[in-house]
Design a protein around this motif. Structure first.
Motif, PDB file in Angstrom:
ATOM      1  N   GLN A 279      -7.598  10.637   3.569  1.00 43.57           N
ATOM      2  CA  GLN A 279      -6.557  10.650   2.323  1.00 43.57           C
ATOM      3  C   GLN A 279      -5.083  10.481   2.304  1.00 43.57           C
ATOM      4  N   VAL A 280      -4.675  10.143   1.357  1.00 43.47           N
ATOM      5  CA  VAL A 280      -3.195  10.163   1.225  1.00 43.47           C
ATOM      6  C   VAL A 280      -2.719   9.783   0.545  1.00 43.47           C
TER       7      VAL A 280
ATOM      8  N   MET B 126       0.511  -1.534  -0.140  1.00 44.62           N
ATOM      9  CA  MET B 126       0.321   0.201   0.201  1.00 44.62           C
ATOM     10  C   MET B 126       0.846   1.784   0.077  1.00 44.62           C
ATOM     11  N   ASN B 127       2.047   1.004   1.055  1.00 48.25           N
ATOM     12  CA  ASN B 127       3.053   2.162   1.011  1.00 48.25           C
ATOM     13  C   ASN B 127       4.124   2.467  -0.338  1.00 48.25           C
TER      14      ASN B 127
ATOM     15  N   LEU C 259       2.354  10.787   4.863  1.00 48.05           N
ATOM     16  CA  LEU C 259       1.645  10.504   5.816  1.00 48.05           C
ATOM     17  C   LEU C 259       1.929  11.063   7.524  1.00 48.05           C
ATOM     18  N   GLY C 260       3.763  11.069   7.563  1.00 50.05           N
ATOM     19  CA  GLY C 260       3.655  10.700   9.167  1.00 50.05           C
ATOM     20  C   GLY C 260       3.317  11.772   9.926  1.00 50.05           C
ATOM     21  N   ARG C 261       3.095  12.841   9.009  1.00 49.57           N
ATOM     22  CA  ARG C 261       2.244  14.446   9.943  1.00 49.57           C
ATOM     23  C   ARG C 261       0.718  13.655  10.238  1.00 49.57           C
TER      24      ARG C 261
ATOM     25  N   HIS D  88      11.378   5.652  12.338  1.00 48.14           N
ATOM     26  CA  HIS D  88      10.488   6.791  12.771  1.00 48.14           C
ATOM     27  C   HIS D  88       9.017   7.125  11.153  1.00 48.14           C
ATOM     28  N   VAL D  89       7.700   7.170  11.764  1.00 48.79           N
ATOM     29  CA  VAL D  89       6.983   6.694  11.103  1.00 48.79           C
ATOM     30  C   VAL D  89       6.807   8.401  10.208  1.00 48.79           C
ATOM     31  N   ALA D  90       7.909   9.338  10.636  1.00 47.78           N
ATOM     32  CA  ALA D  90       7.712  10.509   9.742  1.00 47.78           C
ATOM     33  C   ALA D  90       8.903  10.373   9.073  1.00 47.78           C
TER      34      ALA D  90
END
Length: 705
Positions: A157-158, A113-114, A133-135, A125-127
């Protein structure tokens, strides 16, 4: 980690302890009882045996604990492998974050998906992995670390590297994860792809919006429902119904008491059409269609006409029919149809009246185009074409007649002059005369020529009769004077002949002269009598009565002459004849003259047939008398002159007989016809109008072939 003793080591320890114990027992048996060595060895042996047993028990317990630990490790490994397999096989993306929001685990679905490999996620880290998307995720993950209540994003929504520049939609859920001791280990996130679903929903919504706009823009309203067992249920209706009927849409929203359509659905149909309407809808067969026009009563009481076109689907799994119906307002069309029908009826009535008026004109009327094509003509004109309607044909292609030839000549004149012209035409075969008048009518680019043919045969006959009467009147006056003057000398001559015969009648040589004198005097007397008859004024005693006695009297008067000529007179006199208005004395002279002529022209041994009957010609009742002889008949050259005074082909004839007959018949408004019969001989036909008949338009037909 300690290794557990093997089975072989445990067995060896036991065997060694047992052997040592046995050896000590044997040695102690060899030593005397109470000796010091025995006292030492026996306790020692017991200690060794006890120690061996304890060692054996410890070894068994240690082995069991080791096996249990290995089973727990295997189960934990299997559970972890199963968890990872399930997470990788699931279509939902899973990710585990530690308390620092670093990726600890990412399954295959989330990596796809990513749009990044799973290894690019772990420890970051996710960001750091996807900043945008991380934000979005970091605040939600941090919030999940602080509560045990799962947090959800129904529509996230991304944009991802898997589909750059294309917005995607996810359903996300975040839950805090605790350890066995209650400590917080991190956050697990579950994400499901909603992009295709959102696209489908948007497409469906767009389609629904289009359908809604389309149905609102149409002048027709639609209704539908499910039909089962003749009962309509799940009724729905488009909002346009309010525009057509005036009733609000809400009046059609609630079902009826029995679960059927709202009562207004049927109640607004006109009572006279209601049963037929419901029968057509509720009896629809699978796949069938029906169309009917009926009336509805609007909210303001107005009655309007609509056309309902309904169609049924095939039976579904629940044995129900889906029914849809389009209702179109056709009031204006019905009103237009009614108006058109009334106009059509009015036009047809006007056309019929015009046609009847056109056909009522006794004179032939023809309407031609500028190039000579017959466009219209009345009934009188059709008789000129032998009963055939030549409409649409050029006049030049119609059967040739004298009237057509004259009309063609006038047509050429009118084309040149664009005015009017006329001329007289005579048709020798029929003896009819016409005055043809034509006029050019300008009507824009559609010019026409109108011809009117007025028959003047009667007028010309009247003119000829008038001239003949004038001539006959003058001749009658002269003849009457001459006859009057001749009668006295003839009387004297006749008296002298009588005196000579009385004095010298015995002398034979004088007899031939006396016979000649008496015969000539008789002929002169007969001529004088006919001259008097010819010149006599038309005054008589007119009565209404049967003509049969007059005919029989005339036949009796001719009997002697017929007998002397050897000719048989055969009467065929009908007993049922209508009365006629007549001067019987002068009419007697007509019948006697005609019969005598027939006898005189018939050879000896033949016969003369005299027949009377009632007939109808040209819408009028007549009494017809036919005299048919067996003589040579009329010569074609003589027929135009037979009624002229003093015209005679018979030796000794005066030539006044048929002239007198014609004159007397004209006084009686009768007709005389002469022709040669097909079987031979001459045939004279006398027609007298019956008193019950209206006046004749043609009283005399002097001659017919």
């Amino acid at each position: 980690m300690h290794e557990s003793p093997s089975h072989r080591q445990l067995l060896l320890a036991v065997l060694t302890s047992t052997a040592a114990a046995a050896l000590i027992s044997w040695m102690s048996g060899r030593v005397e009882t109470g000796s010091r060595l025995a006292q030492i060895l026996i306790p020692t042996a017991l200690v060794l045996v006890t120690t061996s047993v304890l060692a054996l028990r410890w070894a068994v317990a240690s082995r069991r604990a080791h096996q249990e630990r290995l089973a727990v490790l295997r189960r934990a490994t299997n559970a972890s492998a199963l968890r990872e397999a399930v997470m990788d096989a699931a279509p939902v993306g899973f990710a585990f974050f530690d308390r620092e929001l670093r990726y600890v685990h990412v399954n295959t679905a989330l990596a796809a998906m990513n749009g990044l490999p799973a290894a690019n996620h772990l420890g970051h880290h996710v960001a750091e992995v996807m900043p945008e998307l991380g934000r979005l995720l970091a605040p939600r993950l941090q919030q999940a670390l602080e509560t045990d209540t799962p947090i959800q994003d129904p529509c996230l929504q991304v944009e991802t590297p898997a589909a750059p520049g294309e917005p995607r939609f996810w359903f996300s859920s975040y839950s805090r994860v605790r350890g066995t001791g209650g400590e917080v280990l991190g956050v697990i996130a579950a994400l499901s792809e909603l992009t295709e679903r959102m696209r489908a929903e948007r497409s469906l919504q767009e389609q629904e919006d289009r359908v809604d706009v389309l149905t609102r823009s149409l002048p027709d309203y639609l209704w539908g429902g499910k039909l089962r067992g003749g009962v309509l249920r799940d009724f729905y209706c488009t909002p346009v119904v309010e525009r057509t009927t005036g009733y609000p849409v809400s009046a059609f929203a609630q079902p009826g008491p029995d679960g059927g359509p709202p009562p207004l659905w049927a109640e607004m149909v006109h009572p006279e059409d209601r049963a037929r309407y419901r029968a057509c809808i509720e009896r629809l067969a699978p796949g069938a269609e029906v169309e009917l026009e009926h009336r509805i009563i609007c909210s303001d009481g107005r009655v309007r006409w609509v056309r309902s076109r309904a169609a049924a689907s095939a039976l579904d799994s629940e044995q129900e029919l889906h029914v849809g119906c389009v209702v179109t307002d056709v009031t204006d069309r019905r009103l237009a149809d009614d108006l058109r029908q009334r106009l059509h009826t009015s036009f047809r009535r006007s056309a019929q009246e015009w046609r009847r008026t056109f056909d009522a004109v006794s004179s032939p009327l023809l309407v031609l185009s500028a190039d000579g094509v017959i466009q219209r003509l009345n009934a009188a004109s059709i008789t000129l074409f032998d009963g055939l309607d030549p409409t649409g044909q050029p006049l030049s292609t119609t059967p040739p007649t004298a009237l057509r030839s004259s009309t063609l000549l006038l047509l050429e004149v009118l084309r040149r002059t664009h005015g009017s012209a006329s001329r007289e035409v005579t048709d020798p075969p029929t003896g009819r005369a016409w005055e043809v008048s034509g006029a050019w009518v300008e009507d824009g680019d559609d010019s026409r020529i109108i011809f009117v043919a007025t028959e003047v045969t009667r007028l010309m006959e009247l003119q000829a009769r008038l001239r003949r009467h004038e001539t006959m009147a003058a001749m009658g006056a002269i003849v009457a004077g001459v006859a009057h003057e001749v009668r006295n000398p003839l009387f004297s001559i006749s008296a002298v002949v009588d005196a000579v015969e009385a004095t010298f009648g015995t002398r034979a040589e004088l007899q031939p002269y006396l016979e000649v004198l008496r015969g000539e005097v008789k002929r002169l007397n007969h001529l004088t009598q006919e001259l008097f008859e010819y010149g006599r004024p038309a005054r008589g005693e007119w009565v209404e009565g049967p003509v049969r006695p007059v005919v029989e009297e005339a036949l009796d008067a001719c009997a002697l002459a017929a007998e002397q000529a050897g000719v048989a007179v055969v009467p065929e006199v009908s007993t049922e004849l209508p009365p006629v208005r007549m001067d019987s004395r002068r009419l007697f002279h007509v019948f006697r003259n005609v019969v005598e002529n027939a006898v005189q022209h018939s050879p000896s041994g033949t016969r003369v047939r005299v027949a009377t009957e009632a007939v109808q010609e040209n819408g009028r009742d007549w009494v017809r008398c036919t005299v048919h002889d067996t003589g040579p008949g009329f010569r074609d050259d003589d027929l135009p002159h037979v009624f002229e005074p003093f015209f005679s082909k018979r030796r000794g004839g005066t030539g006044l007989g048929l002239s007198i007959v014609q004159r007397i018949l004209e006084e009686h408004q009768g007709i005389i016809r002469l022709r040669n019969a097909e079987s031979g001989g001459a045939e004279v036909t006398l027609l007298l109008p019956a008193v019950s008949s209206p006046p004749a338009t043609q009283s005399v037909d002097s001659m017919a072939s």
